[in-house]
Motif scaffolding. Structure first.
Motif, PDB file in Angstrom:
ATOM      1  N   PRO A  29      -3.981   3.364  10.641  1.00  0.00           N
ATOM      2  CA  PRO A  29      -2.518   3.248  10.553  1.00  0.00           C
ATOM      3  C   PRO A  29      -1.984   3.159   9.112  1.00  0.00           C
ATOM      4  N   PHE A  30      -2.866   2.818   8.170  1.00  0.00           N
ATOM      5  CA  PHE A  30      -2.462   2.715   6.766  1.00  0.00           C
ATOM      6  C   PHE A  30      -2.605   4.049   6.040  1.00  0.00           C
ATOM      7  N   ARG A  31      -3.030   5.077   6.775  1.00  0.00           N
ATOM      8  CA  ARG A  31      -3.304   6.392   6.192  1.00  0.00           C
ATOM      9  C   ARG A  31      -4.305   6.284   5.047  1.00  0.00           C
ATOM     10  N   ALA A  32      -5.209   5.333   5.199  1.00  0.00           N
ATOM     11  CA  ALA A  32      -6.284   5.157   4.234  1.00  0.00           C
ATOM     12  C   ALA A  32      -7.457   6.015   4.683  1.00  0.00           C
ATOM     13  N   SER A  33      -8.418   6.206   3.792  1.00  0.00           N
ATOM     14  CA  SER A  33      -9.572   7.021   4.162  1.00  0.00           C
ATOM     15  C   SER A  33     -10.855   6.393   3.628  1.00  0.00           C
ATOM     16  N   VAL A  34     -11.937   6.685   4.319  1.00  0.00           N
ATOM     17  CA  VAL A  34     -13.254   6.251   3.874  1.00  0.00           C
ATOM     18  C   VAL A  34     -13.755   7.314   2.905  1.00  0.00           C
ATOM     19  N   VAL A  35     -14.051   6.888   1.675  1.00  0.00           N
ATOM     20  CA  VAL A  35     -14.478   7.842   0.642  1.00  0.00           C
ATOM     21  C   VAL A  35     -15.949   7.696   0.277  1.00  0.00           C
ATOM     22  N   ASP A  36     -16.612   6.659   0.829  1.00  0.00           N
ATOM     23  CA  ASP A  36     -18.046   6.489   0.600  1.00  0.00           C
ATOM     24  C   ASP A  36     -18.605   5.641   1.733  1.00  0.00           C
ATOM     25  N   VAL A  37     -19.800   6.018   2.179  1.00  0.00           N
ATOM     26  CA  VAL A  37     -20.477   5.270   3.237  1.00  0.00           C
ATOM     27  C   VAL A  37     -21.880   4.939   2.759  1.00  0.00           C
ATOM     28  N   GLY A  38     -22.214   3.662   2.833  1.00  0.00           N
ATOM     29  CA  GLY A  38     -23.563   3.221   2.482  1.00  0.00           C
ATOM     30  C   GLY A  38     -24.187   2.539   3.672  1.00  0.00           C
ATOM     31  N   PRO A  39     -25.425   2.102   3.527  1.00  0.00           N
ATOM     32  CA  PRO A  39     -26.112   1.466   4.653  1.00  0.00           C
ATOM     33  C   PRO A  39     -25.472   0.152   5.102  1.00  0.00           C
ATOM     34  N   THR A  40     -24.820  -0.581   4.176  1.00  0.00           N
ATOM     35  CA  THR A  40     -24.250  -1.882   4.533  1.00  0.00           C
ATOM     36  C   THR A  40     -22.768  -2.008   4.177  1.00  0.00           C
ATOM     37  N   SER A  41     -22.176  -0.915   3.708  1.00  0.00           N
ATOM     38  CA  SER A  41     -20.762  -0.997   3.322  1.00  0.00           C
ATOM     39  C   SER A  41     -20.102   0.368   3.357  1.00  0.00           C
ATOM     40  N   ILE A  42     -18.767   0.338   3.332  1.00  0.00           N
ATOM     41  CA  ILE A  42     -17.969   1.557   3.176  1.00  0.00           C
ATOM     42  C   ILE A  42     -16.968   1.303   2.051  1.00  0.00           C
ATOM     43  N   VAL A  43     -16.489   2.382   1.449  1.00  0.00           N
ATOM     44  CA  VAL A  43     -15.430   2.279   0.450  1.00  0.00           C
ATOM     45  C   VAL A  43     -14.196   2.949   1.027  1.00  0.00           C
TER      46      VAL A  43
END
Length: 165
Positions: free
Chosen positions: A109-123
């Motif tokens: 809903p914030f029109r945000a996006s995931v720009v990196d995915v790691g094994p224990t985190s996302i950016v």
């Protein structure tokens, strides 16, 4: 009454100008909530967008002090009229296989996006006004924010609207 003020300062693109502006603010006891600096529409000039807090008298004093600096060409109090203001944030959030779908439901809903995915985190990358970014951070905090980087506000006055006679 104390409120946020957004000031645009057009300066010569010279070494030391940012230091002089920041020193002026500090010496006069004015706090900088946010400052962004980048190229302007004119070669050799940079635009600083400074967000500070204070009453009208305080911001008038800041503007007068800026005009005294040699490399300052133009000062505009953007918050005194209609303006467009945006900020960018990168938020590294703890994410497990079981929480990723839930996090996506929060950021969509914030029109945000995931720009990196790691094994224990996302950016997560989000742009918008300060309140929007603050709201998303508040919602992501329970998941565990590992790292947060914000650009500070950048702003520009709105285009003049056409008035029909």
């Amino acid at each position: 009454m104390e409120q946020k003020h957004t000031i645009s300062v057009l300066v010569n693109d010279q070494p030391g100008v940012l230091t002089r502006v920041a020193n002026l603010m500090g010496q006069r006891g004015f706090n900088i909530d946010s400052i962004t600096v980048g190229q302007s529409e004119e070669k050799g000039l940079s635009r600083m967008i400074i967000v500070t807090s204070g009453d009208e008298a305080t911001v008038e004093q800041i503007v007068k002090q800026f005009h005294k600096l040699i490399d300052v060409l133009k000062v505009q109090q953007l918050s005194s009229g209609p303006m467009v203001a945006r900020e960018l944030a990168l938020i590294k959030v703890e994410a497990t296989a079981s929480t990723r779908a839930e996090l996506n439901l929060i950021i969509d809903p914030f029109r945000a996006s995931v720009v990196d995915v790691g094994p224990t985190s996302i950016v997560v990358q989000v742009t918008g006004d300060t309140q929007k970014i603050d709201a998303l951070i508040e919602l992501l905090t329970p998941y565990g924010i590992k790292e947060l980087s914000r650009t500070g506000v950048t702003a520009i006055s709105r285009s003049a609207s056409l008035v029909k006679a």
